[in-house]
Design a protein around this motif. Structure first.
Motif, PDB file in Angstrom:
ATOM      1  N   ILE A  37       2.751  -3.560   2.858  1.00  0.00           N
ATOM      2  CA  ILE A  37       3.363  -3.053   1.620  1.00  0.00           C
ATOM      3  C   ILE A  37       3.150  -1.549   1.553  1.00  0.00           C
ATOM      4  O   ILE A  37       2.013  -1.073   1.572  1.00  0.00           O
ATOM      5  N   GLN A  38       4.246  -0.788   1.457  1.00  0.00           N
ATOM      6  CA  GLN A  38       4.110   0.663   1.347  1.00  0.00           C
ATOM      7  C   GLN A  38       4.917   1.245   0.183  1.00  0.00           C
ATOM      8  O   GLN A  38       5.072   2.455   0.087  1.00  0.00           O
TER       9      GLN A  38
ATOM     10  N   HIS B 185       8.535  -3.158  -2.249  1.00  0.00           N
ATOM     11  CA  HIS B 185       8.145  -4.109  -1.214  1.00  0.00           C
ATOM     12  C   HIS B 185       7.389  -5.289  -1.817  1.00  0.00           C
ATOM     13  O   HIS B 185       7.494  -6.415  -1.330  1.00  0.00           O
ATOM     14  N   VAL B 186       6.620  -5.034  -2.860  1.00  0.00           N
ATOM     15  CA  VAL B 186       5.892  -6.115  -3.532  1.00  0.00           C
ATOM     16  C   VAL B 186       6.890  -7.105  -4.117  1.00  0.00           C
ATOM     17  O   VAL B 186       6.768  -8.324  -3.946  1.00  0.00           O
ATOM     18  N   HIS B 187       7.878  -6.581  -4.823  1.00  0.00           N
ATOM     19  CA  HIS B 187       8.908  -7.455  -5.401  1.00  0.00           C
ATOM     20  C   HIS B 187       9.626  -8.246  -4.307  1.00  0.00           C
ATOM     21  O   HIS B 187       9.871  -9.456  -4.445  1.00  0.00           O
ATOM     22  N   PHE B 188       9.977  -7.572  -3.221  1.00  0.00           N
ATOM     23  CA  PHE B 188      10.750  -8.196  -2.156  1.00  0.00           C
ATOM     24  C   PHE B 188      10.000  -9.379  -1.542  1.00  0.00           C
ATOM     25  O   PHE B 188      10.589 -10.433  -1.283  1.00  0.00           O
TER      26      PHE B 188
ATOM     27  N   GLU C  37      -1.477   2.866  -1.066  1.00  0.00           N
ATOM     28  CA  GLU C  37      -1.315   3.266  -2.459  1.00  0.00           C
ATOM     29  C   GLU C  37      -0.058   4.114  -2.589  1.00  0.00           C
ATOM     30  O   GLU C  37       0.038   5.183  -2.016  1.00  0.00           O
ATOM     31  N   LYS C  38       0.902   3.617  -3.332  1.00  0.00           N
ATOM     32  CA  LYS C  38       2.179   4.291  -3.532  1.00  0.00           C
ATOM     33  C   LYS C  38       2.687   3.942  -4.910  1.00  0.00           C
ATOM     34  O   LYS C  38       3.018   2.782  -5.192  1.00  0.00           O
TER      35      LYS C  38
ATOM     36  N   ALA D 249      -4.667   2.779   3.096  1.00  0.00           N
ATOM     37  CA  ALA D 249      -4.487   4.234   3.026  1.00  0.00           C
ATOM     38  C   ALA D 249      -4.056   4.618   1.623  1.00  0.00           C
ATOM     39  O   ALA D 249      -3.547   3.788   0.859  1.00  0.00           O
ATOM     40  N   GLY D 250      -4.259   5.895   1.297  1.00  0.00           N
ATOM     41  CA  GLY D 250      -3.934   6.382  -0.036  1.00  0.00           C
ATOM     42  C   GLY D 250      -2.533   6.947  -0.126  1.00  0.00           C
ATOM     43  O   GLY D 250      -1.694   6.738   0.748  1.00  0.00           O
TER      44      GLY D 250
END
Length: 366
Positions: free
Chosen positions: A7-8, A12-15, A36-37, A55-56
């Motif tokens: 997830i970036q 992407h979370v929804h998908f 983290e985005k 990663a941040g």
């Protein structure tokens, strides 16, 4: 199966969220890794998805390269311990690279033609690339086109039922002579945004929309002029789609949110020099209007005002039904895509994994 999902971006979370639940319900082992985005982590928490941050955030194109390298290196270390069958992602740069090294299969989803660097880095290494059938480029990898959009993975009416309480929760009142307009402004910081743009003057946008009877709410990635700060709303990421569904019009510079509005049946005016296959096709369905070029500001506003003054909600619902009749259920497509690249006999895959672990133990002992 052992499946890694990367997830970036919040979208992407929804998908992937419904596919993750389906995989877990079928007793597959799912590992989610995130960067983290914006609000991606908040969404993972809200949907109760177990995850690990690798990663941040980045604040420039230069720092983005470093963040991406860190993300990929950490993903490789974790994947070596997990030994996954499949690594899947949208975009898929890290996923396709790490899959090659760890003997996993990579399944990449994408819908953004102009993000050429991502495609050049990911596609040559991918085992399968899945795109909407409106995607306009050829892919240098096994390529599967499907009848749908990323946004239908989470906004198809079979999966999403808008909550009308969102306006009360925001403390927003829309008068009898007003129509709700959601305006989205982007920050133009992504690698594929360089050299592109949207509106010329956001104060003019608000003024013209209000003159046409619009109740304007702004959601912005960057800072607004002081004169417009009162228009900005802070919407919980999981409630944004409720707001878009209950709006009368979307006006903005972001393609994803324009497409989300369109598939929800809310007419979308998209003002941006960039176009994608999916924005073009949604325009063919009459749910989205795209304006680019030197006069995009005024042409986009003219169309917005025309929608507010002329069209009825049932008009857009009919166009939405026509679009949905042509499209497939995206979460089922995601599951089929993952299953397609995995050997039919997963037991053989497990035996190979056990042999590798035995060899590692022998080397360690020696």
């Amino acid at each position: 199966m052992r499946v890694v999902v990367t997830i970036q971006h919040p979208a992407h979370v929804h998908f992937f969220k419904h596919a993750i639940r389906e995989l877990e319900a079928q007793d597959h082992e799912v590992h989610v890794f995130a960067r983290e985005k914006e609000m991606a982590i908040d969404l993972l928490e809200t949907y109760d998805i177990d995850y690990e941050v690798l990663a941040g955030e980045s604040d420039s194109l230069a720092s983005l390269a470093m963040v991406q390298a860190t993300y990929e290196a950490k993903l490789l270390r974790r994947a070596r311990k997990i030994d996954p069958d499949v690594i899947t992602a949208i975009g898929g740069v890290a996923a396709s690279h790490v899959a090659k090294v760890t003997d996993a299969k990579s399944v990449v989803f994408y819908d953004t033609e102009h993000a050429e660097l991502i495609q050049q880095l990911a596609y040559p290494f991918a085992d399968a690339v899945f795109t909407p059938d409106c995607f306009r480029r050829e892919v240098e990898a096994p390529h599967v086109r499907y009848a749908g959009y990323h946004e239908l993975a989470y906004l198809h009416p079979d999966r999403f039922d808008p909550d009308p309480s969102v306006l009360d929760d925001l403390g927003v009142e829309v008068g009898d002579d007003e129509q709700l307009v959601v305006c989205r402004l982007v920050e133009w910081g992504a690698s594929h945004d360089v050299g592109n743009g949207g509106f010329d003057d956001i104060e003019d946008v608000v003024s013209q929309l209000e003159d046409a009877g619009g109740k304007v709410l702004i959601t912005a990635e960057g800072d607004l002029p002081e004169s417009l700060e009162s228009y900005q709303v802070s919407v919980a990421p999981e409630r944004m789609h409720d707001l878009l569904a209950h709006a009368d019009l979307f006006v903005g510079e972001g393609a994803t949110m324009a497409a989300e509005s369109a598939v929800l049946g809310t007419p979308a005016v998209y003002v941006n020099t960039l176009s994608m296959g999916y924005t073009d096709e949604l325009e063919d369905y009459g749910l989205l209007y795209h304006f680019d070029g030197e006069e995009r500001h005024q042409r986009g506003l003219h169309q917005s005002v025309e929608i507010l003054e002329r069209e009825a909600p049932t008009f857009w619902e009919g166009r939405r039904e026509s679009m949905l009749a042509d499209k497939t259920d995206a979460p089922d497509m995601i599951l089929r895509a993952i299953e397609t690249v995995v050997p039919e006999d997963v037991a053989l895959r497990e035996e190979a994994r056990l042999r590798r672990e035995a060899r590692r133990e022998e080397v360690t002992t020696t």
